[in-house]
Design an enzyme around this catalytic site. Structure first.
Site, PDB file in Angstrom:
ATOM      1  CE1 TYR A 156      -3.941   2.198   0.737  1.00 60.81           C
ATOM      2  CE2 TYR A 156      -2.571   3.166   2.451  1.00 60.81           C
ATOM      3  CZ  TYR A 156      -3.709   3.197   1.667  1.00 60.81           C
ATOM      4  OH  TYR A 156      -4.610   4.231   1.805  1.00 60.81           O
ATOM      5  CE  LYS A 160      -3.573   4.953  -1.419  1.00 57.17           C
ATOM      6  NZ  LYS A 160      -4.632   5.518  -2.265  1.00 57.17           N
TER       7      LYS A 160
HETATM    8  P1  NAD Z   1     -13.305   2.583   1.038  1.00 58.58           P
HETATM    9  O1  NAD Z   1     -12.915   1.154   1.019  1.00 58.58           O
HETATM   10  O2  NAD Z   1     -14.442   3.023   1.900  1.00 58.58           O
HETATM   11  O3  NAD Z   1     -13.585   3.093  -0.447  1.00 58.58           O
HETATM   12  C1  NAD Z   1     -12.780   2.697  -1.530  1.00 58.58           C
HETATM   13  C2  NAD Z   1     -13.585   2.859  -2.789  1.00 58.58           C
HETATM   14  O4  NAD Z   1     -12.809   2.375  -3.897  1.00 58.58           O
HETATM   15  C3  NAD Z   1     -14.876   2.038  -2.762  1.00 58.58           C
HETATM   16  O5  NAD Z   1     -15.925   2.792  -3.298  1.00 58.58           O
HETATM   17  C4  NAD Z   1     -14.548   0.841  -3.659  1.00 58.58           C
HETATM   18  O6  NAD Z   1     -15.665   0.316  -4.322  1.00 58.58           O
HETATM   19  C5  NAD Z   1     -13.600   1.494  -4.665  1.00 58.58           C
HETATM   20  N1  NAD Z   1     -12.769   0.507  -5.348  1.00 58.58           N
HETATM   21  C6  NAD Z   1     -11.936  -0.424  -4.814  1.00 58.58           C
HETATM   22  N2  NAD Z   1     -11.368  -1.137  -5.798  1.00 58.58           N
HETATM   23  C7  NAD Z   1     -11.843  -0.643  -6.975  1.00 58.58           C
HETATM   24  C8  NAD Z   1     -11.635  -0.955  -8.341  1.00 58.58           C
HETATM   25  N3  NAD Z   1     -10.799  -1.936  -8.718  1.00 58.58           N
HETATM   26  N4  NAD Z   1     -12.298  -0.234  -9.280  1.00 58.58           N
HETATM   27  C9  NAD Z   1     -13.142   0.747  -8.921  1.00 58.58           C
HETATM   28  N5  NAD Z   1     -13.385   1.091  -7.653  1.00 58.58           N
HETATM   29  C10 NAD Z   1     -12.758   0.390  -6.698  1.00 58.58           C
HETATM   30  O7  NAD Z   1     -11.985   3.385   1.418  1.00 58.58           O
HETATM   31  P2  NAD Z   1     -11.758   4.925   1.788  1.00 58.58           P
HETATM   32  O8  NAD Z   1     -11.213   4.946   3.149  1.00 58.58           O
HETATM   33  O9  NAD Z   1     -12.925   5.770   1.448  1.00 58.58           O
HETATM   34  O10 NAD Z   1     -10.543   5.245   0.789  1.00 58.58           O
HETATM   35  C11 NAD Z   1     -10.652   6.061  -0.362  1.00 58.58           C
HETATM   36  C12 NAD Z   1      -9.248   6.435  -0.828  1.00 58.58           C
HETATM   37  O11 NAD Z   1      -8.598   7.155   0.213  1.00 58.58           O
HETATM   38  C13 NAD Z   1      -8.367   5.223  -1.115  1.00 58.58           C
HETATM   39  O12 NAD Z   1      -7.527   5.503  -2.217  1.00 58.58           O
HETATM   40  C14 NAD Z   1      -7.555   5.083   0.149  1.00 58.58           C
HETATM   41  O13 NAD Z   1      -6.341   4.429  -0.071  1.00 58.58           O
HETATM   42  C15 NAD Z   1      -7.372   6.539   0.520  1.00 58.58           C
HETATM   43  N6  NAD Z   1      -7.027   6.769   1.939  1.00 58.58           N
HETATM   44  C16 NAD Z   1      -7.887   6.402   2.937  1.00 58.58           C
HETATM   45  C17 NAD Z   1      -7.524   6.648   4.275  1.00 58.58           C
HETATM   46  C18 NAD Z   1      -8.420   6.292   5.418  1.00 58.58           C
HETATM   47  O14 NAD Z   1      -7.973   6.403   6.562  1.00 58.58           O
HETATM   48  N7  NAD Z   1      -9.647   5.883   5.223  1.00 58.58           N
HETATM   49  C19 NAD Z   1      -6.303   7.257   4.541  1.00 58.58           C
HETATM   50  C20 NAD Z   1      -5.459   7.607   3.506  1.00 58.58           C
HETATM   51  C21 NAD Z   1      -5.850   7.372   2.189  1.00 58.58           C
END
Ligand code: NAD
Length: 248
Positions: A156, A160
């Site tokens: 991951y 990133k």
């Molecule tokens: P989440 O799992 O709630 O949402 C992820 C979304 O990506 C979902 O809607 C899922 O359907 C979609 N997805 C996954 N694989 C896919 C694919 N192959 N094709 C199309 N869509 C796909 O996660 P989140 O926490 O809302 O994360 C959203 C973004 O933010 C991600 O890139 C994650 O890495 C990043 N992020 C999250 C956090 C956190 O603490 N939640 C922190 C840093 C970065």
């Protein structure tokens, strides 16, 4: 008038979490919103209805972000519906955490493919129309983990960190065409996923953050609205941490 009035936008992976908040804030600020989802059909339908209530155009597309051909089709479909695309948010992402000792090649490759290749796939398809219109804002959702690293998340963190290099290179290549490209690096953001974790563990994470709390998807979405809007027309090639001072 909203900050994004008249803007044509596309958000990947918006059926839940941060992507959902971004899509809703964009619509609230007056944008037309296309969004993708993968398996959450019912959640996507519900979001489509919520977005439409703001009065703008809405397009929901089931599309796998890791599939190059699907991404070309997605951009073509969005352009057909909206005429142009002003803003692309690459949000779709997954984790498959494990210590390196136990991490399989398959889990390493899958995370890179969904989190990093996906950004190449959509950006490649969107830059031609953006170059033609001499404007565009591309926002890539990275993570503080991409800057700092994290034990148990080598795949991951690599994906990133790759996003940050890709973002800066895109900004350098396309700046002369007035296409901006920035990354957001969220810290610990509390979503439905973290709601399911053990409360004591989550509280431990909160205690380690200088602001003593996790962030909300809406707080990431607010930063995204800023980078998508004309409030940030001279900001490109940057990484904006949204992390309550977790990373300074
Ligand atoms: P989440 O799992 O709630 O949402 C992820 C979304 O990506 C979902 O809607 C899922 O359907 C979609 N997805 C996954 N694989 C896919 C694919 N192959 N094709 C199309 N869509 C796909 O996660 P989140 O926490 O809302 O994360 C959203 C973004 O933010 C991600 O890139 C994650 O890495 C990043 N992020 C999250 C956090 C956190 O603490 N939640 C922190 C840093 C970065």
């Amino acid at each position: 008038m909203g900050l994004l009035a008249g803007k044509k936008t596309l958000v990947t992976g918006a059926s839940k979490g941060i992507g959902r908040s971004i899509a809703l804030k964009f619509a609230k600020e007056g944008a037309d919103v296309a969004f993708t989802y993968l398996s959450s059909v019912e959640q996507a339908q519900a979001l489509e209805e919520e977005l439409a209530a703001f009065g703008g155009q809405v397009l929901a597309v089931r599309s796998d972000a890791s599939d190059f051909e699907a991404a070309q089709g997605l951009i073509a479909e969005s352009l057909k519906a909206f005429g142009t695309l002003d803003v692309l948010v690459n949000n779709a992402g997954i984790t498959k955490d494990n210590l390196l000792m136990r991490m399989s090649e398959e889990d390493f490759d899958r995370v890179l493919k969904v989190n990093l290749n996906s950004i190449f796939n959509t950006t490649k398809a969107v830059i031609r129309p953006m170059m033609k219109q001499k404007a565009g804002s591309i926002i890539n959702i990275s993570s503080v983990v991409g800057v700092k690293g994290n034990a148990g998340q080598a795949n991951y963190a690599a994906s990133k960190a790759g996003i940050i290099g890709f973002t800066k290179s895109t900004a350098l290549e396309l700046g002369s065409r007035n296409i901006r490209c920035n990354a957001l690096a969220p810290g610990f953001i509390e979503t439905e996923m973290t709601d399911r974790l053990d409360e004591a563990t989550v509280q431990g994470w909160r205690d380690g953050i200088p602001m003593k709390r996790g962030g909300s998807p809406d707080e990431v979405a607010d930063a995204c609205v800023f980078l998508a809007s004309d409030m940030s027309t001279y900001i490109s090639g940057q990484v904006l941490n949204v992390c309550g001072a977790m990373l300074t």
